[in-house]
Design a protein around this motif. Structure first.
Motif, PDB file in Angstrom:
ATOM      1  N   ASN A  21      37.742  35.543  47.097  1.00 24.92           N
ATOM      2  CA  ASN A  21      38.605  34.613  47.800  1.00 24.92           C
ATOM      3  C   ASN A  21      40.071  34.964  47.542  1.00 24.92           C
ATOM      4  O   ASN A  21      40.553  34.857  46.415  1.00 24.92           O
ATOM      5  N   TYR A  23      42.787  33.520  48.571  1.00 16.98           N
ATOM      6  CA  TYR A  23      43.664  32.388  48.269  1.00 16.98           C
ATOM      7  C   TYR A  23      43.627  32.063  46.778  1.00 16.98           C
ATOM      8  O   TYR A  23      44.663  31.810  46.164  1.00 16.98           O
ATOM      9  N   CYS A  27      46.847  32.289  44.253  1.00 16.58           N
ATOM     10  CA  CYS A  27      47.276  31.161  43.420  1.00 16.58           C
ATOM     11  C   CYS A  27      47.356  31.568  41.952  1.00 16.58           C
ATOM     12  O   CYS A  27      48.300  31.207  41.242  1.00 16.58           O
ATOM     13  N   LYS A 225      39.449  25.591  49.798  1.00 13.28           N
ATOM     14  CA  LYS A 225      40.380  26.693  50.014  1.00 13.28           C
ATOM     15  C   LYS A 225      40.086  27.868  49.087  1.00 13.28           C
ATOM     16  O   LYS A 225      40.273  29.024  49.467  1.00 13.28           O
TER      17      LYS A 225
END
Length: 509
Positions: A21, A23, A27, A225
């Motif tokens: 992932n 995202y 982060c 997300k």
């Protein structure tokens, strides 16, 4: 609990084509940028001290205090950061750390004298304490089990990248006039602080912190997300709620502990009334921080110019260029560790790393001892080559295991309710050991010779390997909510269970 996160993660990984992932990675990267500040300060100070001593006329005692005071103040920052992050959230704690370091960097860059410089370094130290605590916690709570080791190691690579930037800044800014050079070196730390203050606005809050605040709907929105499928997000939320002691009723979300409690009672649970599992986590999670700096890494990174000078490199520009090589080596091998930690496992990398550290430090001690005992300090060419080479092999060995795995392992072993403050105390111990080494290294090598100091560090690395082998079980591939069960048994029980499993497997074969 239903299907565990690990098994569900594998299924969802297959459904999602095994994608990482992006995202979640982004982060974690943004959250880890705060660690660049710590690395930059360490790297830039190693060279700046040469110019500070010349400009301000500091003595060796003041130099040692200047080197170590950041870690003493980081202790205060890290001890408060856990409670603050439980209170205001992980994301706001990152922002607070950046603002504190920004103030410290500006103060150091404008210092007219030693006292002001020391005050600025103290302020920056508090920010460093916050940064070292919050970066791996945030990454651990955002990441899924299959990439958690890599993402929680990101703060260490950011520290190394910061050290490298500091070394490069030393090399180029050394050409400035003396009065401006070292002040510019230290003041530049304000730039990544400002960048992070803006970048953090794009980050989501930790879903595990949101659950602890009784906000499961917001946690689910974040999980959708950072997960590849909605099904994976739902399962992870259920596992987090179960681990946090919350249960779903038919009509309401009913918490066991009070949401928004800000981490009250955690220290009592850890130190006054710990269960056997929590006691084992305490020993592992705090012990791994205790031993990290006893390997001597701070002595090599912070005092590498002195080590290279002792090894026979004479000119200031050559010394600063050699320290850049140390920074490059550290960064490259930490990147290697990030690629391996979720494939090979924590234990094999960590123990292999310590083996390399013991050999490197022993050879470094030998080379420096031969050089020191040679007439006029001009040692045999083989001793000079050995000393210089083993500085790099030591940094490589540390960076491929002990460095990144300390942060990854200590951020994932704690149960959810104890994690922030547990990591906070671990970072405090880390800073105490860091300060102890950085503030006493010059005195130590003057007392037992510089070669003897590294022989001592080699012996302590052997003790560290013994501790990790017996007290720190493997956590690779396990969900955070499952790791607590790893510590439900002591070392002997785990060894018997492993032996029984191997015997059963051999019987089937």
């Amino acid at each position: 609990m239903g299907m565990g996160e690990e098994e569900q993660g594998k299924q969802n990984g297959a459904d999602a084509g095994g994608r990482t992932n992006k995202y979640a990675v982004a982060c974690s990267v943004i959250g880890s940028i705060i660690s660049i500040l710590m690395g930059y300060d360490t790297g830039v100070m190693s060279g700046a001290m040469l110019f500070i001593k010349e400009d301000l006329g500091t003595n060796d005692t003041q130099v040692q205090i200047l080197a170590g005071i950041l870690n003493v103040c980081a202790l205060a920052g890290s001890l408060t950061a856990g409670r603050v992050s439980d209170w205001v959230g992980r994301r706001r704690t990152i922002s607070l750390a950046a603002c504190i370091f920004l103030a410290g960097s500006v103060l150091m860059g404008l210092s007219p004298n030693f006292a002001t410089l020391l005050a600025g370094r103290c302020v920056a130290g508090v920010g460093v304490g916050y940064a070292l605590m919050i970066a791996p916690v945030y990454a651990a709570e955002i990441a899924s089990a299959d990439i958690r080791g890599s993402l929680t190691s990101l703060p260490e690579i950011c520290i190394s990248f910061g050290i490298l930037i500091g070394y490069v800044a030393n090399y180029f800014l050394a050409k400035l006039p003396l009065v401006y050079g070292w002040r510019t070196m230290l003041g530049l730390g304000a730039l990544p602080s400002a960048a992070l203050a803006l970048g953090v606005l794009a980050m989501p809050e930790s879903p595990r912190w949101l659950v602890m605040q009784g906000r499961p709907d917001e946690a689910l929105a974040v999980l959708r997300k950072v997960c590849n499928t909605a099904g994976e997000a739902d399962v992870r939320l259920a596992d987090i709620k179960s681990a946090a002691g919350f249960v779903d009723g038919d009509s309401a979300y009913a918490p066991a502990p009070a949401p928004g409690s800000g981490g009250k009672g955690v220290l009592k649970e850890m130190f006054l009334h710990p269960t056997p599992k929590v006691r084992r986590v305490l020993v592992s999670g705090l012990g791994i921080h205790f031993f990290q700096h006893l390997s001597g890494i701070e002595a090599v990174v912070l005092y590498s110019p002195r080590i290279f000078k002792a090894a026979g490199i004479a000119s200031r520009s050559e010394i600063l260029a050699a320290t850049i090589g140390v920074g490059v080596t550290k960064t490259v091998f930490i990147m290697t560790a990030i690629l391996l930690v979720d494939r090979v496992g924590r234990r094999p990398l960590y123990l292999s790393s310590l083996a390399g550290i013991v050999v490197s430090l022993s050879c470094l001690g030998l080379g420096l001892t031969v050089i020191e005992r040679s007439p006029h300090g001009h040692g045999a060419p083989w001793a000079v080559a050995l000393a210089i080479a083993t500085v790099f092999t030591f940094v490589a060995s540390f960076s491929v295991g002990v460095g990144p795995i300390t942060w990854a392992y200590s951020s994932e072993v704690w149960p959810l309710r104890l994690r922030a403050q547990g990591v906070s105390i671990g970072v405090a111990i880390n800073r105490i050991m860091n300060a102890g080494v950085s503030m006493t290294f010059v005195t130590l090598y003057e007392a037992i010779t510089i070669g003897g100091a590294f022989f001592l560090f080699a012996g302590l690395a052997v003790v560290a390997a013994t501790f990790f082998y017996f007290m720190c079980p493997e956590t690779q591939g396990r969900a955070l909510e499952e790791i607590e069960e790893v510590f439900s048994q002591g070392w002997r029980a785990r060894r018997r269970q492993q032996s029984s499993s191997l015997a059963v497997a051999d019987g089937k074969a």
